[in-house]
Design an enzyme around this catalytic site. Structure first.
Site, PDB file in Angstrom:
ATOM      1  N   ARG A 263      52.020  -9.165  55.581  1.00 10.39           N
ATOM      2  CA  ARG A 263      51.959 -10.503  56.208  1.00 10.39           C
ATOM      3  C   ARG A 263      51.198 -11.471  55.330  1.00 10.39           C
ATOM      4  O   ARG A 263      51.459 -12.662  55.311  1.00 10.39           O
ATOM      5  CB  ARG A 263      51.329 -10.402  57.590  1.00 10.39           C
ATOM      6  CG  ARG A 263      52.311  -9.735  58.561  1.00 10.39           C
ATOM      7  CD  ARG A 263      51.667  -9.410  59.875  1.00 10.39           C
ATOM      8  NE  ARG A 263      51.247 -10.613  60.572  1.00 10.39           N
ATOM      9  CZ  ARG A 263      50.293 -10.646  61.470  1.00 10.39           C
ATOM     10  NH1 ARG A 263      49.641  -9.544  61.778  1.00 10.39           N
ATOM     11  NH2 ARG A 263      49.979 -11.761  62.073  1.00 10.39           N
TER      12      ARG A 263
ATOM     13  N   LYS B 124      55.962   5.051  66.873  1.00 12.66           N
ATOM     14  CA  LYS B 124      55.319   5.176  68.173  1.00 12.66           C
ATOM     15  C   LYS B 124      54.030   4.365  68.155  1.00 12.66           C
ATOM     16  O   LYS B 124      53.577   4.070  67.045  1.00 12.66           O
ATOM     17  CB  LYS B 124      55.082   6.639  68.530  1.00 12.66           C
ATOM     18  CG  LYS B 124      53.863   7.280  67.885  1.00 12.66           C
ATOM     19  CD  LYS B 124      53.656   8.679  68.372  1.00 12.66           C
ATOM     20  CE  LYS B 124      52.732   8.772  69.549  1.00 12.66           C
ATOM     21  NZ  LYS B 124      51.319   8.987  69.185  1.00 12.66           N
TER      22      LYS B 124
ATOM     23  N   HIS C 238      57.306  12.083  65.028  1.00 10.50           N
ATOM     24  CA  HIS C 238      57.195  12.941  63.846  1.00 10.50           C
ATOM     25  C   HIS C 238      57.222  14.436  64.182  1.00 10.50           C
ATOM     26  O   HIS C 238      57.411  15.262  63.308  1.00 10.50           O
ATOM     27  CB  HIS C 238      55.967  12.563  63.001  1.00 10.50           C
ATOM     28  CG  HIS C 238      54.667  13.074  63.543  1.00 10.50           C
ATOM     29  ND1 HIS C 238      53.979  12.450  64.541  1.00 10.50           N
ATOM     30  CD2 HIS C 238      53.931  14.157  63.215  1.00 10.50           C
ATOM     31  CE1 HIS C 238      52.881  13.124  64.804  1.00 10.50           C
ATOM     32  NE2 HIS C 238      52.816  14.172  64.013  1.00 10.50           N
TER      33      HIS C 238
ATOM     34  N   GLU D 206      43.781  19.926  69.212  1.00 11.11           N
ATOM     35  CA  GLU D 206      43.339  19.338  67.951  1.00 11.11           C
ATOM     36  C   GLU D 206      41.827  19.455  67.857  1.00 11.11           C
ATOM     37  O   GLU D 206      41.118  19.288  68.858  1.00 11.11           O
ATOM     38  CB  GLU D 206      43.726  17.866  67.893  1.00 11.11           C
ATOM     39  CG  GLU D 206      45.216  17.640  67.896  1.00 11.11           C
ATOM     40  CD  GLU D 206      45.545  16.177  67.674  1.00 11.11           C
ATOM     41  OE1 GLU D 206      45.754  15.797  66.512  1.00 11.11           O
ATOM     42  OE2 GLU D 206      45.569  15.416  68.650  1.00 11.11           O
TER      43      GLU D 206
ATOM     44  N   ASP E 163      49.225   9.150  74.377  1.00 15.32           N
ATOM     45  CA  ASP E 163      49.279   9.405  72.934  1.00 15.32           C
ATOM     46  C   ASP E 163      50.141  10.627  72.593  1.00 15.32           C
ATOM     47  O   ASP E 163      50.786  10.666  71.553  1.00 15.32           O
ATOM     48  CB  ASP E 163      47.841   9.626  72.429  1.00 15.32           C
ATOM     49  CG  ASP E 163      47.754   9.670  70.910  1.00 15.32           C
ATOM     50  OD1 ASP E 163      48.502   8.902  70.255  1.00 15.32           O
ATOM     51  OD2 ASP E 163      46.937  10.446  70.372  1.00 15.32           O
TER      52      ASP E 163
ATOM     53  N   HIS F 241      55.280  13.752  71.909  1.00 13.14           N
ATOM     54  CA  HIS F 241      55.259  15.030  71.190  1.00 13.14           C
ATOM     55  C   HIS F 241      55.429  16.252  72.105  1.00 13.14           C
ATOM     56  O   HIS F 241      56.244  17.130  71.835  1.00 13.14           O
ATOM     57  CB  HIS F 241      53.951  15.173  70.408  1.00 13.14           C
ATOM     58  CG  HIS F 241      53.669  14.017  69.495  1.00 13.14           C
ATOM     59  ND1 HIS F 241      54.660  13.306  68.881  1.00 13.14           N
ATOM     60  CD2 HIS F 241      52.500  13.451  69.077  1.00 13.14           C
ATOM     61  CE1 HIS F 241      54.124  12.352  68.126  1.00 13.14           C
ATOM     62  NE2 HIS F 241      52.819  12.429  68.237  1.00 13.14           N
TER      63      HIS F 241
ATOM     64  N   LYS G 205      41.614  16.412  72.114  1.00 17.62           N
ATOM     65  CA  LYS G 205      40.908  16.212  70.845  1.00 17.62           C
ATOM     66  C   LYS G 205      39.580  16.971  70.898  1.00 17.62           C
ATOM     67  O   LYS G 205      39.089  17.314  71.983  1.00 17.62           O
ATOM     68  CB  LYS G 205      40.582  14.727  70.662  1.00 17.62           C
ATOM     69  CG  LYS G 205      41.798  13.824  70.677  1.00 17.62           C
ATOM     70  CD  LYS G 205      42.335  13.630  69.295  1.00 17.62           C
ATOM     71  CE  LYS G 205      43.447  12.623  69.288  1.00 17.62           C
ATOM     72  NZ  LYS G 205      44.571  12.979  68.453  1.00 17.62           N
TER      73      LYS G 205
HETATM   74  C1  BG6 Z   1      49.919  11.237  66.632  1.00 14.23           C
HETATM   75  C2  BG6 Z   1      48.797  10.899  67.575  1.00 14.23           C
HETATM   76  O1  BG6 Z   1      51.137  10.727  67.095  1.00 14.23           O
HETATM   77  O2  BG6 Z   1      50.008  12.656  66.503  1.00 14.23           O
HETATM   78  C3  BG6 Z   1      47.508  11.476  67.066  1.00 14.23           C
HETATM   79  O3  BG6 Z   1      48.695   9.475  67.698  1.00 14.23           O
HETATM   80  C4  BG6 Z   1      47.635  12.952  66.840  1.00 14.23           C
HETATM   81  O4  BG6 Z   1      46.442  11.203  67.978  1.00 14.23           O
HETATM   82  C5  BG6 Z   1      48.856  13.275  65.990  1.00 14.23           C
HETATM   83  O5  BG6 Z   1      46.460  13.403  66.185  1.00 14.23           O
HETATM   84  C6  BG6 Z   1      49.094  14.766  65.959  1.00 14.23           C
HETATM   85  O6  BG6 Z   1      50.056  15.081  65.003  1.00 14.23           O
HETATM   86  P1  BG6 Z   1      50.056  16.507  64.277  1.00 14.23           P
HETATM   87  O7  BG6 Z   1      51.288  16.472  63.443  1.00 14.23           O
HETATM   88  O8  BG6 Z   1      48.798  16.584  63.489  1.00 14.23           O
HETATM   89  O9  BG6 Z   1      50.103  17.528  65.369  1.00 14.23           O
END
Ligand code: BG6
Length: 502
Positions: free
Chosen positions: A52, A159, A189, A227, A246, A251, A351
C-alpha cells in the site's frame, strides 16, 4: 492435488497483495521458491509484489530474500533465488485509490510482455480480512477480474474467512458479486498438509478401512490440535478471535469432514467438496444451552513449557487484562446421519499446552471379553487407529496381543507407519500444493462457500452461548499442562477419556 510433472502449470502472473507482510515472507514466497526448485513453476511466470505504501524493488528483494534465508529449511540454490527475484516487480496499490489499480493493470500488461504470462492472473490476498472486499472490488473496477478469451483471473482468500456465520455469508455474497465461485480459492493451509490429504487415500484407496468406518464399529473419534506456542505477537488479533474461531470451523473441521464424509463419486473438486459440506451440515445444531453443556473453554495462566516461563495469557502484549477470550476449547459434537449417529466426535485445541501434537484418533468398539474371564486383562486396551499429523507424520494401529510365556496375559501393541520411512521429505511450507493447484485451476483442496458456511453454522451456538456467559464458565489451565481438568470431565461424563498429550 498431485504435484505431478504431467500437470504443468500454465503461464501466469502471481499478484501478491500484502507482499511486505509476515505471511508472504514466512510462507508464500518460500512456497514459490520450493515450487521453482521442484521445477513446478511455469517458465512464463511473473510476480507482482503489491504494497500500500512505497517499498521499492530493491527493498522488496531484500525482504523476500530474508524470508527465504530464515524460513526455508534447506540450503538455497542461489540461481533459483535470483531467477525468482528477477521475475518480481513491485507495485504500490491501495484499494481506496482506483488510479493505483489502473497502474497495477499496466504493470500486469508489462509483465505479460516481459515474461509471456498471457493475461493469466492469480491474486493472493495476504492482507487483513477487512481488506478482502475492497481489494476485490478495486480489481473488479479495473477490469482485472474478467476472464476473457480463455484467460483466468483467480483470487486466493486467506483466513479468517468471516468471524461468524453472518459475516462469512456476507463475505461470500460480496465476493460473488464480482467473482464466479470457480474464481474464488479460500485457503485453509491444513489442506496443504500431506497427512491431511492422506486421510482421503487411507479411507478410499484401501478396501480395509471403509467397511468398519461407521457407527457399528466406531466408539468415538478424538481430534486433537495441541500447540505449545503461545500467542506471541498476535495478541490483538487473537484476543478478538479466540481458539474456537481461530482453529475449529476451519482447521479442525477440515480434519473432521475428511474423516466423516461419505465416499465421493469422483476425486474432483465438486464431488469431494460436496461430500465434505454434507458431513459438516450433518453436525447437530445445538441450542446455546446444549452448546454450553457440550463444551469447555479455558484460558492459560502462568506456567512452564520446557524451560520457558510463560506469563498469564492476560499479561500478554495487546491482550485485555480482563480478557475472557479462550485459548483452549474442547467440544463434543454429534453427527446426525446414518453413518455416525451415536458416535461422539470430541475436538480439542489450545495454545501453551505441554507439546505440539496433532492427531485424529478413531476408537473402535470393545471386543466382548467374556471368553477371557479369569485372565489378566489389566493390559487390555482399546483399538485405536491414529492418524498423526504433527509433529511426526504417520498412522498407528493399536491392538492387543498375548504377552510371551505360559501365563495368559494381554498387552497393547502397535503397528506403525511413518511417512519418513517410505517417502523422502521434500522441503515444504505446506502452501506448495495449494498454490500449484490454484495455478492449474483445481480447487479440490480449497474451501467452497457451502462448506465454510456449514462450519460456521455448527459453531454458532457456542459463540452465542459464550458471548452471553462472558467470563462465567471460563476455565483456567496452566501453561505447559495438557489443558483444563474440565476438558477431562467432558469425556469422563461419557465414560471416556482423552488420549494422553504428554
Ligand atoms: C493458524 C492459526 O491458522 O494455524 C494459528 O491462526 C495456529 O493460531 C496455526 O497456530 C496452526 O497451524 P499449524 O500448521 O502449525 O498446525
Amino acid at each position: 492435488m498431485t504435484l505431478s510433472a504431467a500437470r504443468t502449470a500454465p503461464p501466469c502472473a502471481f499478484v501478491l497483495f500484502g507482499a511486505n507482510g509476515d505471511l508472504t515472507q514466512r510462507l508464500v514466497f518460500p512456497a514459490l521458491y520450493n515450487l521453482a526448485a521442484q521445477k513446478l513453476l511455469p517458465p512464463a511466470f511473473a510476480i507482482l509484489a503489491v504494497t500500500r505504501g512505497e517499498f521499492g524493488d530493491s527493498a522488496m528483494r531484500e525482504h523476500l530474500r530474508g524470508g527465504l534465508n530464515n524460513f526455508c529449511k534447506q540450503p538455497l540454490d542461489r540461481g533459483i533465488v535470483d531467477d525468482l527475484l528477477a521475475r518480481m516487480s513491485t507495485v504500490v496499490a491501495d484499494a481506496s485509490d482506483s488510479a493505483s489499480f489502473v497502474r497495477l493493470r499496466d504493470a500486469l500488461a508489462a509483465a505479460d510482455a516481459a515474461h509471456g504470462t498471457q493475461g493469466n492472473r492469480i491474486f493472493y490476498l495476504a492482507v487483513p480480512p477487512r481488506g478482502f472486499i475492497p481489494t476485490v472490488q478495486a480489481l473488479g473496477k479495473a477490469g482485472l477480474t474478467q476472464e476473457i478469451s480463455g484467460q483466468f483471473a483467480r483470487v486466493i482468500v486467506e483466513k479468517p474467512f468471516g468471524a461468524d456465520l453472518a459475516s462469512a455469508m456476507k463475505l461470500n455474497a460480496d465476493l460473488r458479486t464480482i467473482l464466479k465461485e470457480d474464481q474464488i480459492f479460500r485457503i485453509d493451509h491444513y489442506l496443504g498438509k500431506e497427512t491431511v490429504q492422506n486421510i482421503l487415500m487411507l479411507r478410499f484407496a484401501n478396501g480395509l478401512f471403509e467397511p468398519i468406518w461407521k457407527r457399528e464399529h466406531v466408539d468415538h473419534v478424538q481430534i486433537t490440535v495441541a500447540e505449545s506456542v503461545t500467542i506471541g505477537r498476535r495478541g490483538a488479533f487473537y484476543d478478538e478471535t479466540g481458539a474456537l474461531r481461530d482453529m475449529v470451523p476451519n482447521h479442525l473441521f477440515q480434519l473432521l469432514s475428511l474423516v466423516a464424509m461419505e465416499p465421493p463419486a469422483r476425486l474432483d473438486a465438486q464431488s469431494v467438496r460436496s461430500e465434505k459440506a454434507r458431513a459438516l451440515d450433518a453436525i447437530r445444531l445445538m441450542t446455546p444451552q446444549e452448546a454450553l453443556a457440550n463444551s469447555v473453554r479455558a484460558q492459560y495462566v502462568a506456567g512452564k513449557i520446557g524451560d520457558l516461563q510463560i506469563a498469564d495469557y492476560r499479561g500478554e502484549a495487546n491482550v485485555s487484562p480482563t480478557s475472557a477470550t479462550e485459548t483452549f476449547v474442547a467440544m463434543r459434537l454429534a453427527i446426525d446421519n446414518w453413518r455416525w449417529a451415536g458416535v461422539p466426535f470430541y475436538l480439542r485445541t489450545g495454545k501453551a499446552l505441554a507439546q505440539r501434537y496433532t492427531e485424529v484418533a478413531i476408537k473402535f468398539r470393545e471386543a466382548p471379553i467374556s471368553m477371557f474371564r479369569g485372565i489378566d486383562l489389566d493390559g487390555l486396551r482399546s483399538n485405536y487407529l491414529v492418524l498423526q499429523i504433527a509433529p511426526d507424520e504417520g498412522i498407528t494401529l493399536q491392538f492387543n496381543a498375548k504377552t510371551p510365556g505360559p501365563d495368559l496375559s494381554i498387552q497393547r501393541v502397535g503397528m506403525r507407519f511413518r511417512y519418513s520411512d517410505y517417502f523422502d521429505a521434500t522441503p515444504a511450507t505446506g502452501y506448495e500444493t495449494l498454490l500449484f493447484d490454484c495455478m492449474i485451476g483445481d480447487s479440490m483442496l480449497y474451501q467452497r462457500d457451502d462448506g465454510v458456511e456449514a462450519g460456521w453454522r455448527a459453531v454458532e451456538p457456542f459463540l452465542e452461548a459464550w458471548k452471553i456467559a462472558g467470563e462465567q464458565g471460563l476455565a483456567l489451565y496452566r501453561a505447559g499442562s495438557a489443558g483444563p481438568t474440565e476438558a477431562d470431565a467432558l469425556l469422563a461424563r461419557d465414560g471416556r477419556r482423552w488420549r494422553s498429550l504428554t
